[in-house]
Enzyme design. Structure first.
Site, mmCIF file in Angstrom:
data_model
loop_
_atom_site.group_PDB
_atom_site.id
_atom_site.type_symbol
_atom_site.label_atom_id
_atom_site.label_comp_id
_atom_site.label_asym_id
_atom_site.label_seq_id
_atom_site.Cartn_x
_atom_site.Cartn_y
_atom_site.Cartn_z
ATOM 1 N N TYR A 41 -33.969 -29.396 -2.760
ATOM 2 C CA TYR A 41 -33.634 -27.735 -1.826
ATOM 3 C C TYR A 41 -34.976 -27.264 -2.278
ATOM 4 O O TYR A 41 -35.227 -26.819 -1.668
ATOM 5 C CB TYR A 41 -32.713 -27.423 -1.399
ATOM 6 N N HIS A 99 -25.886 -36.165 -6.447
ATOM 7 C CA HIS A 99 -26.828 -35.848 -5.161
ATOM 8 C C HIS A 99 -26.442 -37.211 -4.628
ATOM 9 O O HIS A 99 -26.352 -37.262 -3.375
ATOM 10 C CB HIS A 99 -27.545 -35.468 -5.221
#
Length: 266
Positions: A41, A99
């Site tokens: 992010y 992730h």
């Protein structure tokens, strides 16, 4: 061990510094006590800034982040997890996820690194994200540390029955990202009907349904109004009729999907 609230705050796409800091600060002011971010992010430092600036003690906030798919080799996982902790301004990351089981993911190397990070105290809990059921079970068998959470897309349009069952079987949290399907739930007649019945937003209905299913929802929002609206889902109690109607929605619709995704590799 810190509490893991059933409603957390997601930070995907909050890439602008001011927007991210303001959103996370507002979320903490509203009452959120769980913040979810990721190396991908590019906002861990902004989240850390908000945590430092907030009147809420960081010790009262459950902070989660995720390793990039490029950082899953043993040495890279160790190094970048420490870097994430530094950017977040925490001594220990409450929950560190893999992730995606892609790119440099290796069952032996990656999971050994997670165990090492737990042993060193850099990470308190281990998480996985976007794993197929077979990948999930293989990782659970390989890890020394217990899997604390598995984070996947989940909402009334993608109920994830199998992964919810596995979460119950292996006693870990199922964490729902995109829990309002990027507000596509607002276009579903059943969700809209239930929302009207309770005089709430479709987003609140979707979040309440996720939580009623025993999962943890981590909606992302930028505006203060949306942040508050989502948090109000904690006050919404769906009745059995509501749940049955929502369960009867016939769809299996993914928001996040691409050719290389694990579920497309079988």
């Amino acid at each position: 061990m810190k509490d893991f609230p059933q409603l957390g705050f997601g930070t995907y796409k909050l890439e602008d510094r001011d927007e991210c800091v303001n959103a996370v600060t507002t979320a903490l002011d509203v009452g959120y006590r769980s913040i979810d971010t990721a190396q991908m992010y590019d906002n861990e430092a902004f989240v850390g800034e908000a945590l430092a600036a907030s009147d809420v003690d960081v010790g009262d906030v459950f902070v989660a982040t995720k390793l990039k798919p490029e950082n899953l080799g043993y040495d890279d996982a160790l190094r970048t997890a420490r870097e994430s902790a530094e950017r977040l301004g925490v001594e220990t990351i409450d929950l560190l996820y893999v992730h995606w089981p892609l790119n440099t993911y290796d069952t032996d190397e990656t999971l050994a690194a997670l165990d090492e990070l737990v042993d060193e105290g850099v990470v308190a809990n281990v998480g996985l994200s976007n794993f197929r059921p077979d990948q999930l079970e293989a990782a659970i068998e390989k890890l020394d540390a217990p899997v604390f959470a598995h984070q996947v897309e989940m909402h009334p349009l993608l109920p994830q029955d199998e992964l919810r069952a596995l979460a119950d079987e292996y006693d870990h949290h199922l964490v729902a990202y995109s829990p309002i399907a990027r507000n596509e739930v607002a276009e579903n007649d059943t969700i809209v009907e239930v929302a009207a019945k309770h005089d709430v937003s479709p987003a609140q209905v979707s979040l309440a349904w996720v939580m009623a299913k025993g999962a943890t929802a981590i909606p992302k929002a930028a505006s203060p109004d949306h942040i508050r609206d989502n948090f109000a889902a904690l006050e919404l109690e769906l009745d059995d009729d509501d749940i049955e109607k929502i369960d009867a929605i016939e769809t299996d619709h993914r928001i996040v999907d691409f050719d290389e995704a694990p579920w497309n590799q079988v």
